[in-house]
Write a protein that holds these residues in place. Structure first.
Motif, mmCIF file in Angstrom:
data_model
loop_
_atom_site.group_PDB
_atom_site.id
_atom_site.type_symbol
_atom_site.label_atom_id
_atom_site.label_comp_id
_atom_site.label_asym_id
_atom_site.label_seq_id
_atom_site.Cartn_x
_atom_site.Cartn_y
_atom_site.Cartn_z
ATOM 1 N N LEU A 160 58.184 21.060 -44.847
ATOM 2 C CA LEU A 160 57.561 20.995 -46.174
ATOM 3 C C LEU A 160 57.583 22.356 -46.855
ATOM 4 O O LEU A 160 57.801 22.464 -48.068
ATOM 5 N N THR A 161 57.351 23.405 -46.059
ATOM 6 C CA THR A 161 57.368 24.757 -46.618
ATOM 7 C C THR A 161 58.760 25.120 -47.116
ATOM 8 O O THR A 161 58.921 25.703 -48.202
ATOM 9 N N ILE A 162 59.776 24.774 -46.326
ATOM 10 C CA ILE A 162 61.158 25.058 -46.737
ATOM 11 C C ILE A 162 61.480 24.289 -48.019
ATOM 12 O O ILE A 162 62.078 24.832 -48.954
ATOM 13 N N ARG A 163 61.045 23.024 -48.075
ATOM 14 C CA ARG A 163 61.307 22.242 -49.280
ATOM 15 C C ARG A 163 60.649 22.894 -50.496
ATOM 16 O O ARG A 163 61.252 23.009 -51.566
ATOM 17 N N GLY A 164 59.393 23.344 -50.336
ATOM 18 C CA GLY A 164 58.712 24.010 -51.440
ATOM 19 C C GLY A 164 59.448 25.262 -51.895
ATOM 20 O O GLY A 164 59.589 25.513 -53.100
ATOM 21 N N ALA A 165 59.957 26.024 -50.934
ATOM 22 C CA ALA A 165 60.682 27.247 -51.285
ATOM 23 C C ALA A 165 61.986 26.912 -52.001
ATOM 24 O O ALA A 165 62.376 27.595 -52.955
ATOM 25 N N LEU A 166 62.658 25.853 -51.563
ATOM 26 C CA LEU A 166 63.897 25.439 -52.247
ATOM 27 C C LEU A 166 63.598 24.986 -53.669
ATOM 28 O O LEU A 166 64.343 25.295 -54.603
ATOM 29 N N HIS A 167 62.481 24.271 -53.850
ATOM 30 C CA HIS A 167 62.088 23.875 -55.209
ATOM 31 C C HIS A 167 61.853 25.111 -56.072
ATOM 32 O O HIS A 167 62.288 25.176 -57.215
#
Lengths: 87, 87
Positions: free
Chosen positions: A20-27
């Motif tokens: 989830l953290t990686i997804r947030g950073a990609l966003h």
């Protein structure tokens, strides 16, 4: 000598805060079209062994005992024969 | 919608203390025939995208900017088209 590629992934129902953290950073970086990220582990092992069947049995035991947590993780591996020359 | 499998590995010349620790633990468990362990990361991303070429270009940028450290790590990914039904 064999090269084993081991993939360890969280089971689908297990919460994945790292993903989830990686997804947030990609966003944040502008990749809004990423809908899901699941984080896992990847390992490359080299092992000596008499035959592929035994190497596979050993790898299965390694994953169950150490490389993966069978309660929350799935694992799979690929085995290929390689020459034993040093790299 | 695409499923991307991203593999991040340390470059061959980079020291890998995590891999050495895993190898030591495997030796302690009796798997003395394991000669080398290299630890890496594995991620599964789902992303919307108009076409595979653009998805690949985006993934390349994601890896360079966030998912891998290009100074010490290599990355590679596989892309496959999946249906967009919820899991």
């Amino acid at each position: 000598m064999y090269l084993a590629k081991v993939y360890v992934t969280l089971k689908p129902t297990v919460n994945d805060p790292q993903g989830l953290t990686i997804r947030g950073a990609l966003h944040d970086l502008g990749f809004q079209n990423v809908t899901s990220v699941r984080a896992g582990k990847y390992m490359e092992l080299k092992l000596d062994g008499p035959n592929p069947a035994e190497a596979k049995a050993q790898l299965n035991e390694m994953c169950r005992q150490l490389l993966a947590n069978p309660v929350i993780e799935n694992f799979r591996f690929e085995l290929e024969e390689i020459s034993a020359n040093p790299e």
